[in-house]
Scaffold this motif. Structure first.
Motif, PDB file in Angstrom:
ATOM      1  N   GLN A   6       0.862  -1.146   0.047  1.00 49.06           N
ATOM      2  CA  GLN A   6      -0.084  -0.103   0.092  1.00 49.06           C
ATOM      3  C   GLN A   6       0.835   1.446  -0.124  1.00 49.06           C
ATOM      4  O   GLN A   6       0.452   2.443  -0.453  1.00 49.06           O
ATOM      5  CB  GLN A   6      -0.812   0.012   1.323  1.00 49.06           C
ATOM      6  CG  GLN A   6      -1.876   1.142   1.357  1.00 49.06           C
ATOM      7  CD  GLN A   6      -1.691   2.287   2.125  1.00 49.06           C
ATOM      8  OE1 GLN A   6      -0.669   2.057   3.035  1.00 49.06           O
ATOM      9  NE2 GLN A   6      -1.970   3.417   2.035  1.00 49.06           N
ATOM     10  N   GLN A   7       2.131   1.215   0.503  1.00 47.19           N
ATOM     11  CA  GLN A   7       3.112   2.475   0.713  1.00 47.19           C
ATOM     12  C   GLN A   7       3.792   2.355  -0.730  1.00 47.19           C
ATOM     13  O   GLN A   7       4.517   3.630  -0.596  1.00 47.19           O
ATOM     14  CB  GLN A   7       3.900   2.125   1.976  1.00 47.19           C
ATOM     15  CG  GLN A   7       2.975   2.393   3.041  1.00 47.19           C
ATOM     16  CD  GLN A   7       3.817   2.411   4.302  1.00 47.19           C
ATOM     17  OE1 GLN A   7       4.891   1.881   4.489  1.00 47.19           O
ATOM     18  NE2 GLN A   7       3.308   2.810   5.687  1.00 47.19           N
ATOM     19  N   ALA A   8       3.908   1.466  -1.430  1.00 45.01           N
ATOM     20  CA  ALA A   8       4.725   1.611  -2.693  1.00 45.01           C
ATOM     21  C   ALA A   8       4.437   2.870  -3.698  1.00 45.01           C
ATOM     22  O   ALA A   8       3.224   3.095  -3.576  1.00 45.01           O
ATOM     23  CB  ALA A   8       4.701   0.369  -3.406  1.00 45.01           C
ATOM     24  N   GLU A  43       3.616   0.375  -9.877  1.00 46.82           N
ATOM     25  CA  GLU A  43       3.390  -0.046  -8.483  1.00 46.82           C
ATOM     26  C   GLU A  43       4.725  -0.387  -7.943  1.00 46.82           C
ATOM     27  O   GLU A  43       5.172  -1.576  -8.083  1.00 46.82           O
ATOM     28  CB  GLU A  43       2.265  -0.895  -8.362  1.00 46.82           C
ATOM     29  CG  GLU A  43       0.943  -0.390  -8.658  1.00 46.82           C
ATOM     30  CD  GLU A  43      -0.310  -1.206  -8.222  1.00 46.82           C
ATOM     31  OE1 GLU A  43      -0.516  -1.391  -7.154  1.00 46.82           O
ATOM     32  OE2 GLU A  43      -0.691  -2.106  -9.094  1.00 46.82           O
ATOM     33  N   GLY A  44       5.213   0.319  -6.870  1.00 46.70           N
ATOM     34  CA  GLY A  44       6.572   0.043  -6.575  1.00 46.70           C
ATOM     35  C   GLY A  44       7.523  -0.035  -8.055  1.00 46.70           C
ATOM     36  O   GLY A  44       7.709   0.789  -8.419  1.00 46.70           O
ATOM     37  N   LEU A  45       8.335  -1.184  -8.133  1.00 44.06           N
ATOM     38  CA  LEU A  45       8.889  -1.552  -9.170  1.00 44.06           C
ATOM     39  C   LEU A  45       8.214  -2.280 -10.163  1.00 44.06           C
ATOM     40  O   LEU A  45       8.506  -2.216 -11.491  1.00 44.06           O
ATOM     41  CB  LEU A  45      10.238  -2.392  -8.903  1.00 44.06           C
ATOM     42  CG  LEU A  45      11.432  -1.797  -8.683  1.00 44.06           C
ATOM     43  CD1 LEU A  45      11.091  -0.941  -7.240  1.00 44.06           C
ATOM     44  CD2 LEU A  45      12.606  -2.498  -8.726  1.00 44.06           C
ATOM     45  N   ASP A  46       7.036  -2.821  -9.990  1.00 46.88           N
ATOM     46  CA  ASP A  46       6.138  -3.603 -11.181  1.00 46.88           C
ATOM     47  C   ASP A  46       5.685  -2.529 -11.932  1.00 46.88           C
ATOM     48  O   ASP A  46       4.948  -1.754 -11.815  1.00 46.88           O
ATOM     49  CB  ASP A  46       4.744  -3.928 -10.319  1.00 46.88           C
ATOM     50  CG  ASP A  46       4.048  -5.082 -11.138  1.00 46.88           C
ATOM     51  OD1 ASP A  46       4.339  -5.303 -12.270  1.00 46.88           O
ATOM     52  OD2 ASP A  46       3.276  -5.729 -10.469  1.00 46.88           O
ATOM     53  N   THR A  47       5.936  -2.704 -13.203  1.00 44.05           N
ATOM     54  CA  THR A  47       5.852  -1.616 -14.089  1.00 44.05           C
ATOM     55  C   THR A  47       5.091  -2.286 -15.613  1.00 44.05           C
ATOM     56  O   THR A  47       5.458  -3.603 -16.022  1.00 44.05           O
ATOM     57  CB  THR A  47       7.130  -1.130 -14.817  1.00 44.05           C
ATOM     58  OG1 THR A  47       7.691  -0.546 -13.727  1.00 44.05           O
ATOM     59  CG2 THR A  47       7.004  -0.063 -15.754  1.00 44.05           C
ATOM     60  N   VAL A  48       4.240  -1.499 -16.100  1.00 39.65           N
ATOM     61  CA  VAL A  48       3.398  -1.896 -17.330  1.00 39.65           C
ATOM     62  C   VAL A  48       3.891  -1.113 -18.574  1.00 39.65           C
ATOM     63  O   VAL A  48       3.614   0.138 -18.228  1.00 39.65           O
ATOM     64  CB  VAL A  48       1.806  -2.052 -16.860  1.00 39.65           C
ATOM     65  CG1 VAL A  48       1.153  -2.360 -18.320  1.00 39.65           C
ATOM     66  CG2 VAL A  48       1.594  -2.891 -15.752  1.00 39.65           C
ATOM     67  N   ASN A  65      14.349   3.190  -1.754  1.00 41.70           N
ATOM     68  CA  ASN A  65      14.062   4.156  -2.528  1.00 41.70           C
ATOM     69  C   ASN A  65      13.219   3.902  -4.015  1.00 41.70           C
ATOM     70  O   ASN A  65      12.539   4.749  -4.549  1.00 41.70           O
ATOM     71  CB  ASN A  65      15.269   5.113  -2.727  1.00 41.70           C
ATOM     72  CG  ASN A  65      15.713   6.101  -1.229  1.00 41.70           C
ATOM     73  OD1 ASN A  65      14.941   6.154  -0.461  1.00 41.70           O
ATOM     74  ND2 ASN A  65      16.994   6.119  -1.265  1.00 41.70           N
ATOM     75  N   ALA A  66      13.992   2.769  -4.442  1.00 42.73           N
ATOM     76  CA  ALA A  66      13.134   2.475  -5.844  1.00 42.73           C
ATOM     77  C   ALA A  66      11.837   2.056  -5.575  1.00 42.73           C
ATOM     78  O   ALA A  66      10.926   2.454  -6.254  1.00 42.73           O
ATOM     79  CB  ALA A  66      14.078   1.291  -6.226  1.00 42.73           C
ATOM     80  N   GLU A  67      11.722   1.227  -4.368  1.00 40.83           N
ATOM     81  CA  GLU A  67      10.346   0.608  -4.190  1.00 40.83           C
ATOM     82  C   GLU A  67       9.347   1.582  -3.624  1.00 40.83           C
ATOM     83  O   GLU A  67       8.196   1.822  -4.149  1.00 40.83           O
ATOM     84  CB  GLU A  67      10.429  -0.347  -3.350  1.00 40.83           C
ATOM     85  CG  GLU A  67       8.979  -1.241  -2.765  1.00 40.83           C
ATOM     86  CD  GLU A  67       8.528  -1.781  -4.126  1.00 40.83           C
ATOM     87  OE1 GLU A  67       7.162  -1.868  -4.058  1.00 40.83           O
ATOM     88  OE2 GLU A  67       8.973  -2.459  -4.933  1.00 40.83           O
ATOM     89  N   PHE A  68       9.498   2.567  -2.867  1.00 36.72           N
ATOM     90  CA  PHE A  68       8.844   3.423  -2.214  1.00 36.72           C
ATOM     91  C   PHE A  68       8.922   4.906  -2.677  1.00 36.72           C
ATOM     92  O   PHE A  68       7.826   5.748  -2.308  1.00 36.72           O
ATOM     93  CB  PHE A  68       8.741   3.531  -0.713  1.00 36.72           C
ATOM     94  CG  PHE A  68       8.745   1.922  -0.317  1.00 36.72           C
ATOM     95  CD1 PHE A  68       7.414   1.466  -0.111  1.00 36.72           C
ATOM     96  CD2 PHE A  68       9.818   1.143   0.100  1.00 36.72           C
ATOM     97  CE1 PHE A  68       7.131   0.155   0.308  1.00 36.72           C
ATOM     98  CE2 PHE A  68       9.586  -0.171   0.475  1.00 36.72           C
ATOM     99  CZ  PHE A  68       8.045  -0.673   0.680  1.00 36.72           C
TER     100      PHE A  68
END
Length: 348
Positions: free
Chosen positions: A111-113, A129-134, A236-239
């Protein structure tokens, strides 16, 4: 119906909150405190979510609208800023409470990503979302399992710290399960309570994250503060969305194409990704990359390596400096660091 529409399509059920026992309430409070410390330490901020605890029966009802999540312990609904936690019979009977703690922390970290949207057509699409990229245009997704590994790694670390400082609350579980004690990375940290590998969600991804953090921290000297510095880059990358610094750090050992390889991590190729991370030499890394990446992605990987000058370095030269660094040959860390700087960092 996707999982992000869960609340919209089933509000009458999720509003029926089950009664939580005292131990569950204590654990939720400990999780909140741990998250507060995490937010304060790293400057992470997000609006407080609504959290729903669903019994097994209500969870099954919710899954009619969220296929594919039946076996999950919880999930985060980004559209409504809601978290759904599966309250199992074991949880209600004060069993598997370490799992209950980890699930709460895991979903709260999701939730904080960091999030980013992109204009597409007449609306906006959530592209990160975070590192999850589309990639909306190509319909491709990157870093999905790598992202889960980061979340699971940090939720696991937080779970371990909470249990370690509140053993009285988890005494029966610790005695029953005889969970392993020891440090995740050899002599890098003081030995404290640690979960077993099987206790982590997305274990294959966590194994990759651990290996990567260990390798990158050794590159800086392998001290506890080096581990913390590398962890902060991941945080720092994730959040906070700072993928650039993570890419630069990965490139120090695996070239500019290294992060592209990690973006394709999944359960089927996790063994190959582990091999890529262990490879001692660019030629060996390249062979693993070719097995991991789709053909068009492998061509981009090669192009990145050539543009950064990585491909001109010989296998022998690569093994030479790795041997000197790993064995401490020729003296101090300063020498080893300068040797690495001269050969690799200047081309980033």
């Amino acid at each position: 119906v996707g999982r992000n529409q869960a609340l919209e399509h089933w509000p009458q059920e999720v509003d029926k909150k089950p009664v939580l026992g005292e131990r569950q309430k204590q654990i939720i409070s400990l999780a909140e405190n741990a998250l507060g410390d995490f937010e304060w330490k790293y400057g992470v901020r997000a609006p407080a979510p609504s959290v729903y605890y669903l019994t097994e029966e209500r969870w099954k009802g919710l899954m009619k609208y969220c296929p594919g999540n039946e076996e999950n312990s919880g999930f985060f609904d980004v559209d409504n800023n809601c978290i759904f936690i599966r309250l199992t019979k074991k949880h209600q009977n004060n069993l598997d409470l370490i799992d209950f703690l980890d699930t709460n922390l895991h979903e709260r970290l999701h939730q904080q990503a960091f999030r980013a949207v992109q204009a597409w057509g007449e609306g906006l699409d959530l592209v990160r979302e975070g590192l999850d990229t589309v990639n909306v245009r190509k319909g491709k997704r990157y870093f999905s399992d790598f992202d889960e590994g980061i979340i699971s790694y940090f939720s696991g670390r937080m779970t371990e710290n909470v249990v370690d400082t509140n053993k009285f609350l988890f005494k029966k579980e610790l005695e029953r399960d005889q969970l392993r004690r020891g440090s995740f990375s050899g002599d890098l940290e003081e030995a404290i309570f640690r979960m077993k590998k099987n206790d982590f969600a997305y274990r294959f991804s966590v194994d990759v994250i651990r290996k990567l953090i260990k390798s990158l921290s050794y590159l800086r000297g392998g001290r506890p503060q080096d581990v913390e510095e590398i962890e902060k880059i991941f945080i720092n990358a994730e959040f906070k969305g700072n993928l650039l610094d993570l890419g630069k750090e990965v490139a120090k050992l695996y070239g500019k194409g290294g992060l592209r390889v990690l973006a394709h991590l999944n359960e089927k190729n996790s063994g190959l990704v582990q091999g890529f991370l262990r490879a001692k030499g660019l030629a060996t890394q390249r062979r693993y990359a070719e097995k991991i990446l789709p053909p068009e992605e492998f061509e981009r990987y090669k192009k990145l390596m050539v543009e950064s000058g990585e491909e001109v370095e010989s296998e022998i030269d690569q093994k030479s400096w790795r041997h000197k660094y790993n064995t401490g040959e020729h003296g101090t860390k300063d020498y080893r660091q300068k040797n690495i700087d001269d050969r690799r960092f200047s081309r980033l």
